[in-house]
Design a protein around this motif. Structure first.
Motif, PDB file in Angstrom:
ATOM      1  N   THR A   6       1.005  -1.011   0.036  1.00 39.43           N
ATOM      2  CA  THR A   6      -0.011  -0.085   0.033  1.00 39.43           C
ATOM      3  C   THR A   6       0.989   1.097   0.005  1.00 39.43           C
ATOM      4  N   LEU A   7       0.281   2.448  -0.346  1.00 35.65           N
ATOM      5  CA  LEU A   7       0.973   3.605  -0.284  1.00 35.65           C
ATOM      6  C   LEU A   7       1.534   4.024   1.297  1.00 35.65           C
ATOM      7  N   ASP A   8       0.941   3.280   1.982  1.00 34.32           N
ATOM      8  CA  ASP A   8       1.091   3.482   3.461  1.00 34.32           C
ATOM      9  C   ASP A   8       2.573   2.709   3.913  1.00 34.32           C
ATOM     10  N   ASN A   9       2.627   1.389   3.279  1.00 38.37           N
ATOM     11  CA  ASN A   9       3.674   0.985   3.844  1.00 38.37           C
ATOM     12  C   ASN A   9       4.698   0.666   2.829  1.00 38.37           C
ATOM     13  N   VAL A  10       4.694   1.176   1.509  1.00 40.14           N
ATOM     14  CA  VAL A  10       5.988   0.717   0.640  1.00 40.14           C
ATOM     15  C   VAL A  10       6.914   1.437   1.045  1.00 40.14           C
ATOM     16  N   HIS A  11       7.123   2.608   1.782  1.00 37.74           N
ATOM     17  CA  HIS A  11       8.497   3.150   2.020  1.00 37.74           C
ATOM     18  C   HIS A  11       9.154   2.452   3.030  1.00 37.74           C
ATOM     19  N   THR A  12       8.428   1.979   3.917  1.00 36.19           N
ATOM     20  CA  THR A  12       9.066   0.967   4.831  1.00 36.19           C
ATOM     21  C   THR A  12       9.473  -0.275   4.162  1.00 36.19           C
ATOM     22  N   LEU A  13       8.797  -0.930   3.446  1.00 32.14           N
ATOM     23  CA  LEU A  13       9.295  -2.334   2.953  1.00 32.14           C
ATOM     24  C   LEU A  13      10.344  -2.152   1.747  1.00 32.14           C
ATOM     25  N   TYR A  14      10.331  -1.087   1.265  1.00 31.82           N
ATOM     26  CA  TYR A  14      11.507  -0.928   0.220  1.00 31.82           C
ATOM     27  C   TYR A  14      12.574   0.106   0.630  1.00 31.82           C
ATOM     28  N   ASN A  15      12.582   0.575   1.825  1.00 31.64           N
ATOM     29  CA  ASN A  15      13.658   1.393   2.314  1.00 31.64           C
ATOM     30  C   ASN A  15      13.671   2.917   1.559  1.00 31.64           C
ATOM     31  N   ILE A  16      12.587   3.373   1.270  1.00 29.36           N
ATOM     32  CA  ILE A  16      12.435   4.620   0.676  1.00 29.36           C
ATOM     33  C   ILE A  16      12.453   5.812   1.603  1.00 29.36           C
ATOM     34  N   ASP A  17      13.106   6.840   1.155  1.00 31.18           N
ATOM     35  CA  ASP A  17      12.830   7.952   2.246  1.00 31.18           C
ATOM     36  C   ASP A  17      11.750   8.649   2.203  1.00 31.18           C
ATOM     37  N   VAL A  18      11.415   8.531   3.534  1.00 31.72           N
ATOM     38  CA  VAL A  18       9.815   9.069   4.001  1.00 31.72           C
ATOM     39  C   VAL A  18       9.674  10.357   3.397  1.00 31.72           C
ATOM     40  N   SER A  19      10.522  11.309   3.232  1.00 30.85           N
ATOM     41  CA  SER A  19      10.195  12.569   2.927  1.00 30.85           C
ATOM     42  C   SER A  19      10.059  12.597   1.581  1.00 30.85           C
ATOM     43  N   LYS A  20      10.034  11.600   0.861  1.00 31.03           N
ATOM     44  CA  LYS A  20       9.473  11.542  -0.597  1.00 31.03           C
ATOM     45  C   LYS A  20       8.002  11.198  -0.688  1.00 31.03           C
ATOM     46  N   LYS A  21       7.434  10.923   0.540  1.00 29.99           N
ATOM     47  CA  LYS A  21       6.099  10.494   0.373  1.00 29.99           C
ATOM     48  C   LYS A  21       5.263  11.374   0.111  1.00 29.99           C
ATOM     49  N   MET A  22       4.196  10.752  -1.033  1.00 30.05           N
ATOM     50  CA  MET A  22       3.131  11.785  -1.484  1.00 30.05           C
ATOM     51  C   MET A  22       1.740  11.129  -1.454  1.00 30.05           C
ATOM     52  N   ASP A  23       0.834  12.011  -1.521  1.00 28.61           N
ATOM     53  CA  ASP A  23      -0.491  11.489  -1.321  1.00 28.61           C
ATOM     54  C   ASP A  23      -0.694  10.802  -3.068  1.00 28.61           C
ATOM     55  N   GLY A  24      -1.176   9.351  -2.994  1.00 34.56           N
ATOM     56  CA  GLY A  24      -1.285   8.828  -4.082  1.00 34.56           C
ATOM     57  C   GLY A  24      -0.555   8.315  -5.110  1.00 34.56           C
ATOM     58  N   ILE A  25       0.609   8.594  -5.060  1.00 39.31           N
ATOM     59  CA  ILE A  25       1.983   8.228  -5.871  1.00 39.31           C
ATOM     60  C   ILE A  25       3.076   7.899  -5.018  1.00 39.31           C
ATOM     61  N   ALA A  26       3.676   6.544  -5.509  1.00 41.08           N
ATOM     62  CA  ALA A  26       4.797   6.472  -5.227  1.00 41.08           C
ATOM     63  C   ALA A  26       5.842   5.909  -6.504  1.00 41.08           C
ATOM     64  N   VAL A  27       7.066   6.139  -6.557  1.00 40.08           N
ATOM     65  CA  VAL A  27       7.950   5.875  -7.675  1.00 40.08           C
ATOM     66  C   VAL A  27       9.218   5.285  -7.312  1.00 40.08           C
ATOM     67  N   LEU A  28       9.435   3.973  -7.692  1.00 41.97           N
ATOM     68  CA  LEU A  28      10.588   3.258  -7.227  1.00 41.97           C
ATOM     69  C   LEU A  28      11.510   2.970  -8.625  1.00 41.97           C
ATOM     70  N   HIS A  29      12.604   3.193  -8.509  1.00 39.20           N
ATOM     71  CA  HIS A  29      13.659   2.784  -9.486  1.00 39.20           C
ATOM     72  C   HIS A  29      14.507   1.611  -8.925  1.00 39.20           C
ATOM     73  N   GLN A  30      14.516   0.457  -9.473  1.00 42.71           N
ATOM     74  CA  GLN A  30      15.232  -0.761  -8.903  1.00 42.71           C
ATOM     75  C   GLN A  30      16.136  -1.368  -9.947  1.00 42.71           C
ATOM     76  N   HIS A  31      17.273  -1.714  -9.432  1.00 37.28           N
ATOM     77  CA  HIS A  31      18.282  -2.347 -10.316  1.00 37.28           C
ATOM     78  C   HIS A  31      18.574  -3.901  -9.762  1.00 37.28           C
ATOM     79  N   HIS A  32      18.519  -4.971 -10.454  1.00 32.47           N
ATOM     80  CA  HIS A  32      18.730  -6.206  -9.797  1.00 32.47           C
ATOM     81  C   HIS A  32      20.197  -6.515  -9.478  1.00 32.47           C
TER      82      HIS A  32
END
Length: 291
Positions: A6-32
């Motif tokens: 969910t947009l509520d837990n995605v920052h915790t689960l993927y170690n994203i900077d919480v300061s980037k949190k926005m209503d309605g949108i999350a953007v992740l850029h991942q390298h394998h």
């Protein structure tokens, strides 16, 4: 690791900077990274999820069926559809855009998207070659605005960029449907109806008989049908969904193992622990403590 996102837990689960949190949108850029076992990650998001494979290739099971996804392809996942990553090439690079239910309901084009059966059964698409440059420029701008310093107009500008990208994807689907319409047949209906049932009842009802009766089929027919069409039997799909719930609660909540056991309707905590270890190979406590 299997995750309800969910947009509520995605920052915790993927170690994203919480300061980037926005209503309605999350953007992740991942390298394998070869050391990471991405093939174990099953994800289910409660909004609309767009995955852009920028480099490499991957195999994934989306809504029960397996797909090979290559650089340039876009995976479009409507709300509550599972994606199970089977493999990723070493050079895989993925940009994901997650849009919440609230964001979706604000735009007619997105509401149509999440109601379109044809997209559910054709979740992998690619834009025309001449539009790749525009797609990548939009993705670059979306990432830049997402990470941009807060400003009064940031959210609104980002929303317009995302909608522009969605319009391009919608046009690509319109072109496909004009030439080759996908008719929802009985196979699709059974799988869709079963999916809705296990999404709602798997933590409470774990017998083949319950789902077969709801679908007006015999237990043996339903199990054989799902095994042939999806590679998993009814019980395997039930286990898959229950473990999905369990792993998410273990990773994204502070509930004790006993509380999670109760939440998932196990009569005793010991039964839950044995069930979890039988399927995953590790205890709930060990899984919770793994990085």
């Amino acid at each position: 690791m299997a995750l309800f996102i969910t947009l509520d837990n995605v920052h915790t689960l993927y170690n994203i900077d919480v300061s980037k949190k926005m209503d309605g949108i999350a953007v992740l850029h991942q390298h394998h990274h070869p050391a990471k076992e991405y093939h174990k990650h099953t994800r289910l998001f409660d909004g609309l999820l767009l995955g852009f494979l920028m480099k490499g290739s991957m195999k994934a099971q989306i809504h029960f069926l397996e797909y090979e996804i290559n650089a340039g392809d876009i995976a479009v996942l409507q709300p509550q559809l599972m994606i199970d990553t089977k493999s990723l090439s070493d050079d895989a690079e993925i940009i994901s855009i997650a849009l919440s239910s609230d964001f979706i309901t604000s735009f007619p084009i997105l509401r149509e998207f999440i109601m379109n059966d044809q997209i559910r059964w054709r979740p992998v698409i690619r834009l025309k070659e001449e539009e790749f440059v525009l797609q990548n420029e939009l993705l670059s701008l979306i990432q830049k605005f997402y990470h941009k310093k807060e400003s009064p107009g940031k959210a609104e500008m980002l929303r317009h960029l995302v909608i522009s990208l969605m319009c391009m994807i919608s046009e690509a689907y319109s072109d496909l449907q004009d030439h080759k319409s996908l008719i929802k047949n009985r196979t699709h209906e059974i799988i869709d109806d079963f999916y809705l049932l296990i999404s709602k009842y798997a933590t409470q009802q774990r017998t083949v008989k319950f789902y077969a009766e709801r679908l007006h089929l015999t237990p043996q027919y339903l199990s054989t049908f799902l095994k042939q069409k999806t590679g998993k039997s009814v019980l395997q799909w039930i286990d898959h969904t229950v473990i999905l719930h369990a792993k998410t609660l273990l990773k994204s909540s502070s509930l004790s193992v006993k509380q999670i056991s109760n939440e998932l309707h196990f009569e005793e905590t010991s039964l839950f622990c044995r069930y979890f270890k039988r399927i995953t190979g590790v205890s709930p406590g060990t899984f919770r403590n793994e990085q």
